[in-house]
Design an enzyme around this catalytic site. Structure first.
Site, mmCIF file in Angstrom:
data_model
loop_
_atom_site.group_PDB
_atom_site.id
_atom_site.type_symbol
_atom_site.label_atom_id
_atom_site.label_comp_id
_atom_site.label_asym_id
_atom_site.label_seq_id
_atom_site.Cartn_x
_atom_site.Cartn_y
_atom_site.Cartn_z
ATOM 1 N N HIS A 66 -3.776 9.734 -6.936
ATOM 2 C CA HIS A 66 -2.482 9.901 -6.268
ATOM 3 C C HIS A 66 -1.396 10.151 -7.320
ATOM 4 C CE1 HIS A 66 -4.249 7.262 -2.908
ATOM 5 N NE2 HIS A 66 -3.948 8.408 -2.325
ATOM 6 N N CYS A 125 -0.289 0.157 -4.745
ATOM 7 C CA CYS A 125 -1.161 0.391 -3.571
ATOM 8 C C CYS A 125 -1.275 -0.824 -2.664
ATOM 9 C CB CYS A 125 -2.573 0.740 -4.011
ATOM 10 S SG CYS A 125 -2.668 1.860 -5.378
ATOM 11 N N ASP A 179 -0.861 3.269 1.271
ATOM 12 C CA ASP A 179 -1.195 4.631 1.690
ATOM 13 C C ASP A 179 -0.891 4.905 3.163
ATOM 14 O OD1 ASP A 179 -2.077 5.511 -0.823
ATOM 15 O OD2 ASP A 179 -3.922 4.364 -0.560
ATOM 16 N N ASP A 226 -11.169 -0.023 2.534
ATOM 17 C CA ASP A 226 -10.030 0.290 1.653
ATOM 18 C C ASP A 226 -8.694 -0.190 2.215
ATOM 19 O OD1 ASP A 226 -10.947 1.635 -0.735
ATOM 20 O OD2 ASP A 226 -11.629 3.270 0.558
#
Ligand code: CIR
Length: 253
Positions: A161, A248, A66, A60
């Site tokens: 999120h 992201c 993040d 990821d």
């Protein structure tokens, strides 16, 4: 005005990351191509983009947002809420060390994913999600206060999120999906509400003179353009399969 961005290429095992999207397995080569288009769009917005090589240890890790909160005054390294992702932040910390003299970190029992942090001018809304806990939010607020920013926690449901469901453009304009579009905390703002079939498009980004919008969501696109924004559409299909969106994929500062 943003001038720089950090991104990380998807790893070959990108499809082994966490997802609840139920949209099938992403194609690695297509993801690489979409990532290259994303980088080109950031450059078109005027950013100097640092492209980090893929990290095969963390499927990821292309979702760099993040791992840190970046502002003009400081960077805050997060403590990721998903166990399989813990460690991604260390490597980003090294990269940010070359850009910032003030680096802070979420520690101890605090958990926080950057995708839960939405900046609105000098205030930061911090979503309490399955990834971000109250201790993480509290630590971030204390750090932000040191730099004369403010922060507050927001409870919500139904999105991975906070920024999966709501993003801030500027001039009090937001794009929001589902319950977040009617959340009392945001009642004094202008909300562009995505139709239910277009909820994914609530995650968009204003970068300097452009708004990046996921491709294939015509009603949201038209509503953003109607507010006077110039848009760039990007195909995000492979990242959507892994629950990731436009914000992201980068750290912007
Ligand atoms: C995850 O579940 O952690 C990744 N598959 C997707 C992360 C998306 N990041 C974000 O919304 N900021």
């Amino acid at each position: 005005m943003f001038t720089q961005a950090i991104v990380r290429k998807p790893s070959t095992n990108f499809a082994a990351g966490i997802t609840k999207a139920g949209l099938g397995k992403p194609d690695y080569h297509q993801a690489l191509e979409q990532h290259a288009q994303y980088v080109a769009a950031l450059e078109r917005c005027g950013l100097k983009v640092r492209v980090l090589e893929a990290d095969e240890r963390y499927p990821d890790s292309t979702f760099v947002e993040d791992t840190a909160i970046v502002t003009e005054k400081c960077a805050v390294i997060t403590r990721l809420g998903a166990e399989s992702r813990q460690g991604e932040e260390l490597i980003i910390g090294d990269t940010l060390g070359n850009c910032y003299s003030e680096i802070e970190a979420i520690v101890g029992d605090g958990l926080l994913d950057g995708g839960d942090v939405m900046r609105v001018e000098n205030h930061f809304y911090i979503g309490l999600s399955h990834r971000t806990n109250e201790a993480g939010a509290k630590q971030l607020i204390n750090i932000l206060n040191k730099y004369h920013y403010t922060g507050s926690a927001v409870s919500f449901n139904n999105f991975l999120h906070l920024k999966t469901g709501i993003t801030y453009l500027d001039q009090k304009n937001f794009v929001a999906a589902g319950d977040l579009a009617n959340h009392p905390i945001f009642k004094d703002y202008n909300i562009i509400k995505t139709p239910p079939a277009e909820n994914y498009s609530a995650n968009c980004i204003l970068i300097n003179d452009f708004v990046l919008v996921a491709k294939g969501f015509p009603q949201t696109l038209a509503a953003i353009q109607a507010r006077g924004y110039t848009t760039i559409e990007l195909d995000m299909s492979e990242f959507q399969k892994m629950d990731g969106g436009l914000t992201c994929l980068s750290l912007r500062f």
